[in-house]
Structure formats: C-alpha cells, structure tokens
Design a protein around this motif. Structure first.
Motif, mmCIF file in Angstrom:
data_model
loop_
_atom_site.group_PDB
_atom_site.id
_atom_site.type_symbol
_atom_site.label_atom_id
_atom_site.label_comp_id
_atom_site.label_asym_id
_atom_site.label_seq_id
_atom_site.Cartn_x
_atom_site.Cartn_y
_atom_site.Cartn_z
ATOM 1 N N PHE A 89 68.789 25.917 42.526
ATOM 2 C CA PHE A 89 67.788 26.117 41.483
ATOM 3 C C PHE A 89 67.243 27.546 41.461
ATOM 4 O O PHE A 89 67.137 28.132 40.375
ATOM 5 C CB PHE A 89 66.644 25.106 41.620
ATOM 6 C CG PHE A 89 65.584 25.341 40.596
ATOM 7 C CD1 PHE A 89 65.761 24.930 39.292
ATOM 8 C CD2 PHE A 89 64.433 26.035 40.925
ATOM 9 C CE1 PHE A 89 64.796 25.175 38.337
ATOM 10 C CE2 PHE A 89 63.465 26.293 39.972
ATOM 11 C CZ PHE A 89 63.638 25.861 38.679
ATOM 12 N N PRO A 90 66.880 28.154 42.610
ATOM 13 C CA PRO A 90 66.355 29.523 42.545
ATOM 14 C C PRO A 90 67.355 30.512 41.935
ATOM 15 O O PRO A 90 66.951 31.465 41.263
ATOM 16 C CB PRO A 90 66.052 29.879 44.001
ATOM 17 C CG PRO A 90 65.865 28.565 44.679
ATOM 18 C CD PRO A 90 66.804 27.621 43.969
ATOM 19 N N THR A 91 68.629 30.271 42.137
ATOM 20 C CA THR A 91 69.658 31.134 41.548
ATOM 21 C C THR A 91 69.653 31.000 40.029
ATOM 22 O O THR A 91 69.650 32.001 39.305
ATOM 23 C CB THR A 91 71.045 30.776 42.117
ATOM 24 O OG1 THR A 91 71.010 30.913 43.540
ATOM 25 C CG2 THR A 91 72.129 31.657 41.536
ATOM 26 N N VAL A 92 69.631 29.762 39.550
ATOM 27 C CA VAL A 92 69.597 29.525 38.101
ATOM 28 C C VAL A 92 68.323 30.120 37.511
ATOM 29 O O VAL A 92 68.356 30.771 36.462
ATOM 30 C CB VAL A 92 69.697 28.017 37.785
ATOM 31 C CG1 VAL A 92 69.513 27.755 36.302
ATOM 32 C CG2 VAL A 92 71.021 27.461 38.270
ATOM 33 N N ALA A 93 67.196 29.910 38.184
ATOM 34 C CA ALA A 93 65.916 30.420 37.682
ATOM 35 C C ALA A 93 65.929 31.941 37.590
ATOM 36 O O ALA A 93 65.443 32.511 36.604
ATOM 37 C CB ALA A 93 64.776 29.945 38.572
#
Length: 100
Positions: free
Chosen positions: A57-61
């Motif tokens: 998720f942090p990568t996508v965000a």
C-alpha cells in the motif's frame, strides 16, 4: 514466507492498477516518476506491467501521490465492476484494504 498464487481476480486487479498508473503517468518518464515516488524504476515497471499485482500500500500511495491520483480514484478503478461479476474486495472498504 511462501506466497500463495494469485487468484484470477487479483491478477486482473493488478492489470487494472498498472494500466491506471501508465495512463496517469502519460509522457512523464518512468525514471522520473519512480524517483519522485521514492521507489525503484524496476518496481514501478513491474507494477505497471502487472508482474507485481499486489504491491504494498505505501508504494501505491507514493506513486499515486506523485501522479496526482487520489486513493479513492485508484480504489474505484481497480475495483470497477465487470458485467455479471462481483468486483474483488466489493465487500471491503478502503480502510480494510489498508490493513491487509
């Protein structure tokens, strides 16, 4: 840790995510986008090609932020319904997705 094979629905969601990021990136270089998001260009390439269908998720965000996409837009796009098929995570909200 052993990773379970992706379900067809997860693979499709990964393809949708990759397509969304490619469209949002437009003419901007992959290298510039990746560096601005503080991810490796290889990671971005794998996500855009669907090879990494379930990125963190942090990568996508981070990538979405650099591309000016809201997480609501990303969520809606990767979970858009197909005719006659319940979308992946249809009964999960964004908060539950963040926790997974």
């Amino acid at each position: 840790m052993v990773r379970l094979p992706l379900t067809p629905a997860e693979a499709e969601r990964g393809q949708r995510l990759g397509a969304l990021l490619r469209r949002a990136r437009g003419e901007r270089s992959m290298l510039e986008t990746a560096l601005d998001a503080r991810v490796s260009p290889e990671t971005l390439r794998k996500i855009e090609s669907g090879r990494v269908a379930t990125p963190a998720f942090p990568t996508v965000a981070a990538i979405a932020d650099v591309l000016g996409l809201s997480l609501d837009e990303v969520w809606a796009e990767i979970n858009r319904p197909e005719p006659g098929v319940e979308p992946v995570g249809a009964r999960r909200n964004a908060r539950e997705w963040l926790a997974s």
